[in-house]
Design an enzyme around this catalytic site. Sequence first.
Site, PDB file in Angstrom:
ATOM      1  N   GLY A  10       0.824  -1.219   0.000  1.00  0.00           N
ATOM      2  CA  GLY A  10       0.000   0.000   0.000  1.00  0.00           C
ATOM      3  C   GLY A  10       0.848   1.254   0.000  1.00  0.00           C
ATOM      4  CB  ALA A  30       3.466   0.893  -6.528  1.00  0.00           C
ATOM      5  CE  LYS A  87       9.839  18.118 -11.633  1.00  0.00           C
ATOM      6  NZ  LYS A  87      10.161  16.715 -11.395  1.00  0.00           N
ATOM      7  N   PRO A 134      13.215  22.014 -18.589  1.00  0.00           N
ATOM      8  CG  PRO A 134      12.708  23.505 -20.309  1.00  0.00           C
ATOM      9  CD  PRO A 134      13.767  22.556 -19.842  1.00  0.00           C
ATOM     10  CG  LEU A 172      10.128   1.498  -5.334  1.00  0.00           C
ATOM     11  CD1 LEU A 172      10.346   1.957  -3.899  1.00  0.00           C
ATOM     12  CD2 LEU A 172      11.160   2.121  -6.259  1.00  0.00           C
ATOM     13  CB  THR A 209      11.307   8.174 -14.351  1.00  0.00           C
ATOM     14  OG1 THR A 209      12.432   7.600 -13.691  1.00  0.00           O
ATOM     15  CG2 THR A 209      11.764   9.242 -15.320  1.00  0.00           C
ATOM     16  CB  ILE A 237       5.208   8.679  -9.582  1.00  0.00           C
ATOM     17  CG1 ILE A 237       5.629   8.629  -8.104  1.00  0.00           C
ATOM     18  CG2 ILE A 237       3.707   8.842  -9.730  1.00  0.00           C
ATOM     19  CD1 ILE A 237       5.478   9.932  -7.354  1.00  0.00           C
TER      20      ILE A 237
HETATM   21  P1  FAD Z   1       6.834   1.169  -1.065  1.00  0.00           P
HETATM   22  O1  FAD Z   1       6.533   2.582  -0.795  1.00  0.00           O
HETATM   23  O2  FAD Z   1       8.041   0.576  -0.404  1.00  0.00           O
HETATM   24  O3  FAD Z   1       5.563   0.343  -0.644  1.00  0.00           O
HETATM   25  C1  FAD Z   1       5.621  -1.030  -0.391  1.00  0.00           C
HETATM   26  C2  FAD Z   1       4.361  -1.455   0.318  1.00  0.00           C
HETATM   27  O4  FAD Z   1       4.402  -2.848   0.494  1.00  0.00           O
HETATM   28  C3  FAD Z   1       4.179  -0.817   1.691  1.00  0.00           C
HETATM   29  O5  FAD Z   1       2.825  -0.531   1.912  1.00  0.00           O
HETATM   30  C4  FAD Z   1       4.611  -1.941   2.628  1.00  0.00           C
HETATM   31  O6  FAD Z   1       4.027  -1.831   3.888  1.00  0.00           O
HETATM   32  C5  FAD Z   1       4.091  -3.139   1.849  1.00  0.00           C
HETATM   33  N1  FAD Z   1       4.738  -4.380   2.212  1.00  0.00           N
HETATM   34  C6  FAD Z   1       6.011  -4.753   2.022  1.00  0.00           C
HETATM   35  N2  FAD Z   1       6.221  -5.986   2.531  1.00  0.00           N
HETATM   36  C7  FAD Z   1       5.038  -6.393   3.036  1.00  0.00           C
HETATM   37  C8  FAD Z   1       4.596  -7.560   3.711  1.00  0.00           C
HETATM   38  N3  FAD Z   1       5.427  -8.564   3.992  1.00  0.00           N
HETATM   39  N4  FAD Z   1       3.311  -7.621   4.091  1.00  0.00           N
HETATM   40  C9  FAD Z   1       2.444  -6.606   3.840  1.00  0.00           C
HETATM   41  N5  FAD Z   1       2.809  -5.478   3.212  1.00  0.00           N
HETATM   42  C10 FAD Z   1       4.081  -5.387   2.825  1.00  0.00           C
HETATM   43  N6  FAD Z   1       9.654   8.598  -7.837  1.00  0.00           N
HETATM   44  C11 FAD Z   1       9.191   9.709  -8.416  1.00  0.00           C
HETATM   45  O7  FAD Z   1       8.353   9.639  -9.315  1.00  0.00           O
HETATM   46  N7  FAD Z   1       9.641  10.938  -8.029  1.00  0.00           N
HETATM   47  C12 FAD Z   1      10.597  11.095  -7.096  1.00  0.00           C
HETATM   48  O8  FAD Z   1      10.948  12.219  -6.767  1.00  0.00           O
HETATM   49  C13 FAD Z   1      11.168   9.937  -6.520  1.00  0.00           C
HETATM   50  N8  FAD Z   1      12.142  10.014  -5.592  1.00  0.00           N
HETATM   51  C14 FAD Z   1      12.658   8.875  -5.059  1.00  0.00           C
HETATM   52  C15 FAD Z   1      13.758   8.948  -4.179  1.00  0.00           C
HETATM   53  C16 FAD Z   1      14.337   7.782  -3.688  1.00  0.00           C
HETATM   54  C17 FAD Z   1      15.531   7.868  -2.799  1.00  0.00           C
HETATM   55  C18 FAD Z   1      13.771   6.525  -4.014  1.00  0.00           C
HETATM   56  C19 FAD Z   1      14.361   5.266  -3.462  1.00  0.00           C
HETATM   57  C20 FAD Z   1      12.678   6.449  -4.859  1.00  0.00           C
HETATM   58  C21 FAD Z   1      12.137   7.617  -5.406  1.00  0.00           C
HETATM   59  N9  FAD Z   1      11.075   7.553  -6.304  1.00  0.00           N
HETATM   60  C22 FAD Z   1      10.624   8.680  -6.902  1.00  0.00           C
HETATM   61  C23 FAD Z   1      10.381   6.300  -6.560  1.00  0.00           C
HETATM   62  C24 FAD Z   1       9.104   6.285  -5.715  1.00  0.00           C
HETATM   63  O9  FAD Z   1       9.410   6.572  -4.369  1.00  0.00           O
HETATM   64  C25 FAD Z   1       8.407   4.945  -5.796  1.00  0.00           C
HETATM   65  O10 FAD Z   1       8.242   4.603  -7.137  1.00  0.00           O
HETATM   66  C26 FAD Z   1       7.055   4.994  -5.136  1.00  0.00           C
HETATM   67  O11 FAD Z   1       7.124   5.526  -3.849  1.00  0.00           O
HETATM   68  C27 FAD Z   1       6.413   3.634  -5.115  1.00  0.00           C
HETATM   69  O12 FAD Z   1       6.928   2.840  -4.115  1.00  0.00           O
HETATM   70  P2  FAD Z   1       6.236   1.416  -3.897  1.00  0.00           P
HETATM   71  O13 FAD Z   1       4.806   1.628  -3.592  1.00  0.00           O
HETATM   72  O14 FAD Z   1       6.605   0.554  -5.031  1.00  0.00           O
HETATM   73  O15 FAD Z   1       7.015   0.851  -2.637  1.00  0.00           O
END
Ligand code: FAD
Length: 503
Positions: free
Chosen positions: A14, A17, A80, A98, A333, A344, A346
């Site tokens: 949650g 993504a 932005k 830009p 991720l 990129t 999101i």
């Molecule tokens: P997460 O946010 O890690 O979510 C994972 C989910 O899975 C969480 O809800 C967690 O609780 C759940 N989960 C994991 N394991 C379990 C389990 N065993 N049981 C139940 N639930 C579980 N993107 C942009 O577009 N712009 C930006 O400026 C940007 N900056 C970034 C900077 C950094 C340093 C990093 C690392 C990434 C950045 N990104 C950026 C990418 C962006 O942060 C991610 O694409 C976005 O937040 C999506 O993350 P996610 O939902 O895939 O993972």
Amino acid sequence: MQAEPIRQVVIVGGGTAGWMCAAVLARVLSPQQVAVTLIESKDIGTVGVGEATIPTLKDLNKLLGIDEAEFVRQTQGTFKLGIEFTDWGRLGDRYIHPFGGFGLDRPEVRFHQMWLKLRALSADAGDISDYNLSLVAARLNRFSPSGGKGLLATMRHAYHFDASLYGRYLRRFAEARGVNRLEGIVIGVEQRNDGFVSGVVLKDGRRVEGDLFVDCSGFRGLLIEGALKTGYVDWSHWLPCDRAFAVASENVGPLLPYTRAMADQAGWRWRIPLQHRMGNGYVYSSQYLDDDTARARLLATLEGRPLAEPHLLKFKGGHRRRMWEKNVVAIGLAGGFIEPLESTGIHLIQMGVARLATLFPDRGFEPALIEEFNRQSTVEYEQIRDFIILHYKATQRDDTAFWRRCRDMDIPDSLQQKLELFRTSGRIFRYKDELFAENSWLAVMLGQRIVPRSYDPVADSIPVDHMSRAIVELRAGILKAAESMPEHAAFIRSNCQADTVDL
Ligand code: FAD
């Protein structure tokens, strides 16, 4: 015979993504026919970053029917217009990449070719940055929504927002449309004999069954890697940064309508302005900098008081070998990560969900659908990868071992070819569906001192005096249009200020 339809979709995770997937699937699938369940764990939490976007997010908002002002207000968002890069080409350099185009193209020739020609003639061509309205407005700290007629039509904008508020916003959207949220920690993945996932097991003993599983579990990739072991395409030899410290700080100074990316000794630091705080981070290579020094450097360079302890994130640039395998689709991720430069992450989520929606399977899971998903995803990742590598490769810095390594590294052939083409005569081609258009490549290549030797001879077909007059008028028109816009903070105050801040 057609296979049975999908009845149960289970999203594991949650973060941004997971909730983006849930919102889109709730919007495009009929809840009477397909039940969507999302599992997340407060104890594990989310990655807590990802707060700068690119203009494609507006397409998602349109699909979801989200009102822009309401969305910005609810997420403490700002607007932005691009990204300012400092110290990338050489120490002291500064340019803005830009959104939106440079100048006005003619049917037979691109604007920048006419600009290159005038420069070659030592005519009054100005700087390329004078010909992009988003850029000029950003420089003046002005903002007006893009679109409309005339020069405003050349402008584009995106958003900065608080990632946790964005997640909550999408959660409300998805739950209101029938998505069922379960709080719990997934501790096991059950598979059928053929390897398809049949269910996940939660720590409290509950078992959640599904037909299709979307792995949004973050870097862990619980299903796609943990259970299905699809493997990873590792690009760390081209993408040198593998860690980041992130920290929020108090806002100081004007609320800028752009992200900042400041090259540093072994990577770069970001600044993302929000209404209630500033997001900051230092993205670096652990080969060239230790964690303590990176953390200290981030804290020492903050403009405002830190609001929390910096948190460390580790990553490896690349993507899963197969982002869709059997009945598991990895998005966010869990599917891959290039690095945060150019925001990129999101966008890749948005594209992943859109692709899943257009290739939505039935329980037969036709291999052709899966192969197409993987093919399109891989091409997309590779195209973005090349654009990111460009920023590192096109440096003349030699003040640290990190920058010398970037300058001297081998690059993919696809990028090499793009660079050579530009160097010869400023030509840039956007391949089908490529995210970064010609204006993006142009901004970064010129911004990082790659100057074409010549220009497109078609520019010779336009009389020089005509071209000179037109370009001077255009420059003045762009400046006037930018100067007539309100200041960024004033625009937010009038249209979408959050209830809890006083700008
Ligand atoms: P997460 O946010 O890690 O979510 C994972 C989910 O899975 C969480 O809800 C967690 O609780 C759940 N989960 C994991 N394991 C379990 C389990 N065993 N049981 C139940 N639930 C579980 N993107 C942009 O577009 N712009 C930006 O400026 C940007 N900056 C970034 C900077 C950094 C340093 C990093 C690392 C990434 C950045 N990104 C950026 C990418 C962006 O942060 C991610 O694409 C976005 O937040 C999506 O993350 P996610 O939902 O895939 O993972």
